[in-house]
Design a protein around this motif. Structure first.
Motif, PDB file in Angstrom:
ATOM      1  N   ASP A 166      10.140 -48.010-119.881  1.00  0.00           N
ATOM      2  CA  ASP A 166      11.260 -47.133-119.909  1.00  0.00           C
ATOM      3  C   ASP A 166      10.977 -45.753-120.604  1.00  0.00           C
ATOM      4  OD1 ASP A 166      12.909 -48.678-118.549  1.00  0.00           O
ATOM      5  OD2 ASP A 166      13.774 -49.704-120.602  1.00  0.00           O
ATOM      6  N   ALA A 167       9.911 -45.882-121.838  1.00  0.00           N
ATOM      7  CA  ALA A 167       9.501 -44.804-122.532  1.00  0.00           C
ATOM      8  C   ALA A 167       8.656 -43.803-121.399  1.00  0.00           C
ATOM      9  CB  ALA A 167       8.280 -45.335-123.571  1.00  0.00           C
ATOM     10  N   ARG A 168       8.094 -44.121-120.599  1.00  0.00           N
ATOM     11  CA  ARG A 168       7.323 -43.267-119.607  1.00  0.00           C
ATOM     12  C   ARG A 168       8.363 -42.482-118.722  1.00  0.00           C
ATOM     13  NH1 ARG A 168       5.553 -43.484-114.316  1.00  0.00           N
ATOM     14  NH2 ARG A 168       6.630 -45.216-114.079  1.00  0.00           N
ATOM     15  N   LEU A 169       9.299 -43.198-118.254  1.00  0.00           N
ATOM     16  CA  LEU A 169      10.373 -42.607-117.549  1.00  0.00           C
ATOM     17  C   LEU A 169      11.188 -41.622-118.050  1.00  0.00           C
ATOM     18  CD1 LEU A 169      11.631 -45.775-115.618  1.00  0.00           C
ATOM     19  CD2 LEU A 169      10.371 -43.806-114.682  1.00  0.00           C
ATOM     20  N   LEU A 170      11.288 -41.983-119.348  1.00  0.00           N
ATOM     21  CA  LEU A 170      12.196 -41.084-120.385  1.00  0.00           C
ATOM     22  C   LEU A 170      11.159 -39.701-120.894  1.00  0.00           C
ATOM     23  CD1 LEU A 170      13.747 -43.451-123.007  1.00  0.00           C
ATOM     24  CD2 LEU A 170      14.976 -41.763-121.543  1.00  0.00           C
ATOM     25  N   LEU A 171      10.002 -39.954-120.762  1.00  0.00           N
ATOM     26  CA  LEU A 171       9.083 -38.664-121.004  1.00  0.00           C
ATOM     27  C   LEU A 171       9.027 -37.760-120.047  1.00  0.00           C
ATOM     28  CD1 LEU A 171       6.383 -40.521-123.501  1.00  0.00           C
ATOM     29  CD2 LEU A 171       8.010 -38.626-124.151  1.00  0.00           C
ATOM     30  N   HIS A 172       8.938 -38.509-118.798  1.00  0.00           N
ATOM     31  CA  HIS A 172       8.963 -37.456-117.732  1.00  0.00           C
ATOM     32  C   HIS A 172      10.210 -36.621-117.686  1.00  0.00           C
ATOM     33  CE1 HIS A 172       5.663 -38.278-114.956  1.00  0.00           C
ATOM     34  NE2 HIS A 172       5.685 -39.655-115.313  1.00  0.00           N
ATOM     35  N   ARG A 173      11.495 -37.075-118.084  1.00  0.00           N
ATOM     36  CA  ARG A 173      12.441 -36.066-118.340  1.00  0.00           C
ATOM     37  C   ARG A 173      12.446 -35.348-119.467  1.00  0.00           C
ATOM     38  NH1 ARG A 173      16.035 -32.930-116.446  1.00  0.00           N
ATOM     39  NH2 ARG A 173      18.049 -32.919-117.525  1.00  0.00           N
ATOM     40  N   LEU A 195       0.713 -42.990-121.627  1.00  0.00           N
ATOM     41  CA  LEU A 195       1.348 -43.981-120.762  1.00  0.00           C
ATOM     42  C   LEU A 195       1.089 -44.259-119.504  1.00  0.00           C
ATOM     43  CD1 LEU A 195       4.886 -43.880-122.670  1.00  0.00           C
ATOM     44  CD2 LEU A 195       3.066 -45.562-123.199  1.00  0.00           C
ATOM     45  N   GLU A 196       0.458 -43.167-118.954  1.00  0.00           N
ATOM     46  CA  GLU A 196       0.105 -43.258-117.622  1.00  0.00           C
ATOM     47  C   GLU A 196      -1.308 -43.802-117.308  1.00  0.00           C
ATOM     48  OE1 GLU A 196       1.851 -42.531-115.217  1.00  0.00           O
ATOM     49  OE2 GLU A 196       3.393 -41.139-115.511  1.00  0.00           O
ATOM     50  N   THR A 197      -1.281 -44.015-115.930  1.00  0.00           N
ATOM     51  CA  THR A 197      -2.945 -44.425-115.420  1.00  0.00           C
ATOM     52  C   THR A 197      -3.699 -43.298-115.481  1.00  0.00           C
ATOM     53  OG1 THR A 197      -2.286 -43.866-113.025  1.00  0.00           O
ATOM     54  CG2 THR A 197      -1.631 -45.953-113.892  1.00  0.00           C
ATOM     55  N   TYR A 198      -4.831 -43.297-115.176  1.00  0.00           N
ATOM     56  CA  TYR A 198      -5.838 -42.303-115.341  1.00  0.00           C
ATOM     57  C   TYR A 198      -5.490 -41.107-114.401  1.00  0.00           C
ATOM     58  CZ  TYR A 198     -10.343 -39.758-113.968  1.00  0.00           C
ATOM     59  OH  TYR A 198     -11.261 -39.060-113.876  1.00  0.00           O
ATOM     60  N   GLU A 199      -5.181 -41.604-113.136  1.00  0.00           N
ATOM     61  CA  GLU A 199      -5.055 -40.396-112.150  1.00  0.00           C
ATOM     62  C   GLU A 199      -3.625 -39.545-112.465  1.00  0.00           C
ATOM     63  OE1 GLU A 199      -6.801 -39.305-109.814  1.00  0.00           O
ATOM     64  OE2 GLU A 199      -8.464 -40.779-109.941  1.00  0.00           O
ATOM     65  N   ASN A 200      -2.616 -40.450-112.661  1.00  0.00           N
ATOM     66  CA  ASN A 200      -1.393 -39.669-113.130  1.00  0.00           C
ATOM     67  C   ASN A 200      -1.512 -38.837-114.648  1.00  0.00           C
ATOM     68  OD1 ASN A 200      -0.225 -40.633-110.953  1.00  0.00           O
ATOM     69  ND2 ASN A 200       0.750 -42.495-112.000  1.00  0.00           N
ATOM     70  N   ALA A 201      -2.333 -39.535-115.388  1.00  0.00           N
ATOM     71  CA  ALA A 201      -2.565 -38.828-116.730  1.00  0.00           C
ATOM     72  C   ALA A 201      -3.353 -37.468-116.518  1.00  0.00           C
ATOM     73  CB  ALA A 201      -3.336 -39.575-117.551  1.00  0.00           C
ATOM     74  N   LYS A 202      -4.166 -37.465-115.597  1.00  0.00           N
ATOM     75  CA  LYS A 202      -4.646 -36.183-115.215  1.00  0.00           C
ATOM     76  C   LYS A 202      -3.691 -35.149-114.732  1.00  0.00           C
ATOM     77  CE  LYS A 202      -8.149 -37.381-112.419  1.00  0.00           C
ATOM     78  NZ  LYS A 202      -9.331 -37.088-111.688  1.00  0.00           N
ATOM     79  N   ARG A 256      -0.147 -30.227-115.657  1.00  0.00           N
ATOM     80  CA  ARG A 256       0.951 -29.751-115.895  1.00  0.00           C
ATOM     81  C   ARG A 256       1.187 -29.098-117.104  1.00  0.00           C
ATOM     82  NH1 ARG A 256       4.917 -34.210-114.698  1.00  0.00           N
ATOM     83  NH2 ARG A 256       6.412 -32.825-115.525  1.00  0.00           N
ATOM     84  N   ALA A 257       0.914 -29.928-118.125  1.00  0.00           N
ATOM     85  CA  ALA A 257       0.660 -29.462-119.429  1.00  0.00           C
ATOM     86  C   ALA A 257       0.050 -28.092-119.888  1.00  0.00           C
ATOM     87  CB  ALA A 257       0.286 -30.281-120.393  1.00  0.00           C
ATOM     88  N   ARG A 258      -1.175 -28.045-119.079  1.00  0.00           N
ATOM     89  CA  ARG A 258      -1.963 -26.771-119.529  1.00  0.00           C
ATOM     90  C   ARG A 258      -1.149 -25.646-118.770  1.00  0.00           C
ATOM     91  NH1 ARG A 258      -6.425 -30.191-118.271  1.00  0.00           N
ATOM     92  NH2 ARG A 258      -6.610 -29.227-116.035  1.00  0.00           N
ATOM     93  N   LYS A 259      -0.668 -25.908-117.484  1.00  0.00           N
ATOM     94  CA  LYS A 259       0.073 -24.453-117.049  1.00  0.00           C
ATOM     95  C   LYS A 259       1.322 -24.342-117.862  1.00  0.00           C
ATOM     96  CE  LYS A 259      -1.040 -26.190-112.563  1.00  0.00           C
ATOM     97  NZ  LYS A 259      -0.755 -26.589-111.291  1.00  0.00           N
ATOM     98  N   LEU A 314       4.806 -34.182-126.693  1.00  0.00           N
ATOM     99  CA  LEU A 314       5.422 -35.037-125.884  1.00  0.00           C
ATOM    100  C   LEU A 314       4.738 -35.165-124.521  1.00  0.00           C
ATOM    101  CD1 LEU A 314       9.028 -33.419-126.250  1.00  0.00           C
ATOM    102  CD2 LEU A 314       8.387 -35.663-127.105  1.00  0.00           C
ATOM    103  N   TRP A 315       3.943 -34.122-124.013  1.00  0.00           N
ATOM    104  CA  TRP A 315       3.149 -34.130-122.967  1.00  0.00           C
ATOM    105  C   TRP A 315       2.013 -35.405-123.292  1.00  0.00           C
ATOM    106  CZ3 TRP A 315       3.955 -32.164-118.441  1.00  0.00           C
ATOM    107  CH2 TRP A 315       4.753 -30.961-118.532  1.00  0.00           C
TER     108      TRP A 315
END
Length: 277
Positions: free
Chosen positions: A21-28, A46-53, A58-61, A39-40
């Motif tokens: 739930d925390a992962r889904l909330l943080l996406h929002r 909380l993400e897998t390696y590929e998703n964390a990348k 996105r955060a860097r942009k 927050l990023w």
């Protein structure tokens, strides 16, 4: 003030939620508050390696002047075994931040290197040092500054950071006699026999007249029980520095204390023939 309150409320909700739930909330949440780096980073954790990348990209942009994201990206690659990527990431990060007009704070980055060491990200620590330790330091003061930096890190217990500073300094000042002994002493105190042996082997290539380091190498081999290797080092040292009484005496002591009196006697005889005291 209202924005900060809303962010705190969201963070409280996330902390109370289970991991999914925390992962889904943080996406929002990161879409609502894209300029809050914590927050990023929470989402990336909380993400897998590929998703964390993908999250960090996105955060860097969104946060083009935030060094932390580059450092976390480097740590992510290191944690997943991609150590060859770490240096490239930190180098690209420094260049990108400078293009954005961010002043690179050398002291601040050194603290980040020490923090990386404390969390076990040694390769990231090394990459940070390599890419930032020289920023803002005038050429004539580099050697003095870097030695001081390394010794301060050593006092704080940041041994890997100190090692990284000396390693970088030695690539710049290969033939400077004042740095090698300090680096060797650090390896002797905190490294392994292998790391010290490698450093000493390297130093006598670039500083063949460094008598004290030849002697240190022989002593370490002797103490490790490898008398033949200690003897070979002293013989090589003698060929390079034939008039060194310290090397003659070390060779004598090695033979005498290892119950080779005839070898010891011959060494002293040869030394006297050379006009030694």
């Amino acid at each position: 003030m209202m924005m900060q309150t809303r962010v705190r409320l969201w963070k409280s909700v996330v902390e109370l939620a289970n991991e999914e739930d925390a992962r889904l909330l943080l996406h929002r949440v990161v879409e609502c508050f894209p300029l809050h780096v914590e927050l990023w980073l929470a989402l990336a954790r909380l993400e897998t390696y590929e998703n964390a990348k993908k999250v960090l990209n996105r955060a860097r942009k969104r946060l083009t002047k935030e060094p932390t994201i580059w450092i976390i990206t480097a740590k992510l690659e290191e944690a997943n075994g991609n150590t060859s990527m770490v240096g490239k990431i930190i180098e690209r990060g420094i260049m990108a931040l400078q293009r954005e007009g961010l002043v690179i704070d050398r002291e601040g980055w050194m603290k980040e290197a020490e923090a990386s060491e404390r969390t076990g990200s040694v390769v990231t620590c090394q990459a940070i040092i390599h890419n930032t330790i020289g920023i803002g330091v005038e050429e004539e003061y580099r050697k003095m500054t870097w030695v001081a930096d390394a010794e301060e890190c050593k006092k704080r217990g940041s041994i890997e950071t100190a090692r990284a500073i000396y390693a970088h300094a030695l690539t710049v000042f290969l033939t400077k006699k004042s740095i090698w002994p300090k680096a060797a002493q650090l390896e002797k105190s905190h490294g392994t026999r292998e790391s010290l042996d490698a450093l000493l082997h390297k130093v006598v290539t670039y500083r063949p007249q460094a008598e004290v380091l030849w002697l240190m190498g022989a002593k370490e081999k002797w103490f490790a029980g490898d008398v033949a290797a200690a003897r070979a080092i002293l013989q090589e040292a003698h060929a390079v520095i034939p008039n060194s009484e310290e090397i003659w005496l070390a060779a004598f002591k090695l033979e005498f204390e290892n119950h080779e009196p005839e070898r010891a006697r011959m060494l002293l005889a040869k030394a006297r023939e050379r006009g030694g005291t």
